[in-house]
Write a protein that holds these residues in place. Structure first.
Motif, short mmCIF file in Angstrom:
data_model
loop_
_atom_site.label_atom_id
_atom_site.label_comp_id
_atom_site.label_asym_id
_atom_site.label_seq_id
_atom_site.Cartn_x
_atom_site.Cartn_y
_atom_site.Cartn_z
N LEU A 121 3.44 14.15 6.29
CA LEU A 121 3.62 12.80 6.85
C LEU A 121 2.42 12.37 7.68
O LEU A 121 1.92 11.24 7.56
N LEU A 122 1.95 13.28 8.54
CA LEU A 122 0.78 12.95 9.36
C LEU A 122 -0.45 12.69 8.51
O LEU A 122 -1.21 11.75 8.77
N GLY A 123 -0.63 13.51 7.47
CA GLY A 123 -1.78 13.31 6.59
C GLY A 123 -1.73 11.98 5.86
O GLY A 123 -2.73 11.26 5.77
N ALA A 124 -0.57 11.63 5.35
CA ALA A 124 -0.43 10.37 4.62
C ALA A 124 -0.74 9.18 5.52
O ALA A 124 -1.33 8.20 5.09
N MET A 176 0.84 -1.17 0.00
CA MET A 176 0.00 0.00 0.00
C MET A 176 0.90 1.25 0.00
O MET A 176 1.83 1.36 0.78
N PHE A 177 0.58 2.16 -0.90
CA PHE A 177 1.27 3.45 -0.95
C PHE A 177 0.27 4.55 -0.62
O PHE A 177 -0.87 4.49 -1.05
N LYS A 178 0.74 5.55 0.12
CA LYS A 178 -0.11 6.69 0.46
C LYS A 178 0.69 7.97 0.25
O LYS A 178 1.88 8.03 0.59
N ILE A 179 0.02 8.98 -0.27
CA ILE A 179 0.62 10.28 -0.50
C ILE A 179 0.06 11.27 0.50
O ILE A 179 -1.14 11.25 0.79
N GLY A 180 0.90 12.15 1.01
CA GLY A 180 0.44 13.19 1.91
C GLY A 180 0.89 14.55 1.42
O GLY A 180 1.95 14.67 0.78
N HIS A 181 0.09 15.56 1.70
CA HIS A 181 0.43 16.94 1.34
C HIS A 181 0.37 17.79 2.60
O HIS A 181 -0.55 17.66 3.41
N GLY A 182 1.34 18.68 2.76
CA GLY A 182 1.34 19.60 3.88
C GLY A 182 1.60 21.02 3.40
O GLY A 182 2.33 21.22 2.42
N TYR A 183 1.01 21.97 4.09
CA TYR A 183 1.20 23.39 3.78
C TYR A 183 1.27 24.14 5.09
O TYR A 183 0.52 23.85 6.02
N ASP A 184 2.18 25.11 5.16
CA ASP A 184 2.23 25.96 6.34
C ASP A 184 2.70 27.35 5.94
O ASP A 184 3.34 27.52 4.90
N VAL A 185 2.36 28.32 6.76
CA VAL A 185 2.74 29.71 6.52
C VAL A 185 2.94 30.38 7.88
O VAL A 185 2.25 30.06 8.85
N HIS A 186 3.95 31.25 7.94
CA HIS A 186 4.17 32.06 9.14
C HIS A 186 4.55 33.47 8.71
O HIS A 186 5.20 33.67 7.68
N ARG A 187 4.18 34.41 9.53
CA ARG A 187 4.46 35.83 9.30
C ARG A 187 5.92 36.13 9.68
O ARG A 187 6.43 35.60 10.66
N LEU A 188 6.57 36.99 8.89
CA LEU A 188 7.91 37.48 9.19
C LEU A 188 7.83 38.69 10.13
O LEU A 188 7.02 39.59 9.89
N VAL A 189 8.64 38.67 11.19
CA VAL A 189 8.66 39.77 12.16
C VAL A 189 10.10 40.03 12.60
O VAL A 189 10.96 39.15 12.50
N LYS A 190 10.34 41.21 13.11
CA LYS A 190 11.64 41.53 13.68
C LYS A 190 11.74 40.89 15.07
O LYS A 190 10.74 40.66 15.72
#
Length: 157
Positions: A49-52, A1-15
């Motif tokens: 990884l968690l999604g897959a 069995m093969f499973k594919i997972g996709h992940g996306y993340d975003v963070h704001r840039l700050v000083k």
């Protein structure tokens, strides 16, 4: 069995924050805002990884409401995620990730990021791809307001 997972993340840039990507501290005038070290690349990898493996997402395992994860190193969190994936009997075949960032240029750091991800996951660097691209000045990443990352992985049983 093969499973594919996709992940996306975003963070704001700050000083006033370090810029950590793929477990590498990168010299820059801004860093990513977040509860942990805000390593957007590793967060996307973890979610793929968690999604897959049908294990939810990083918010489920490392909630930002839990003080024990305040300032946490994402490399340590990634090791935990890989442990969960392995506990379910999966093998990680490969990880492919893309960072969306206008500046700084990441090419000098890509191999170290690949090696860090491989080390955390028990993989060879050849099983990990990390790329960086700009968005030609468009959107929040193009305006240097934040950094985003996508990751896909293939796991098998």
């Amino acid at each position: 069995m093969f499973k594919i997972g996709h992940g996306y993340d975003v963070h704001r840039l700050v000083k006033g924050r370090d810029l950590i990507l793929g477990g590498v501290k990168i010299p820059h005038e801004t860093g990513l805002l977040g509860h942990s070290d805000a390593d957007v690349l590793l967060h996307a990898v973890m979610d793929s990884l968690l999604g897959a493996a049908d294990l939810g997402d990083i918010g489920k395992h490392f909630p930002d409401t839990d003080e024990k994860f305040s300032g946490a190193k994402s490399t340590e969190l990634l090791k935990s995620v890989c442990g969960l994936v392995f506990e379910k009997g999966f093998i990680i075949q490969n990880i492919d990730a893309t960072i969306l960032v206008e500046k700084p240029k990441l090419s000098p750091y890509i191999n170290e990021m690949r090696n860090n991800i491989a080390d955390c996951c028990g993989l060879s660097p050849e099983q990990v791809s990390v790329k960086a691209t700009t968005e030609e000045g468009l959107g929040f990443t193009g305006k240097k307001e934040g950094i985003a990352a996508h990751s896909v992985c293939l796991i098998s049983k």
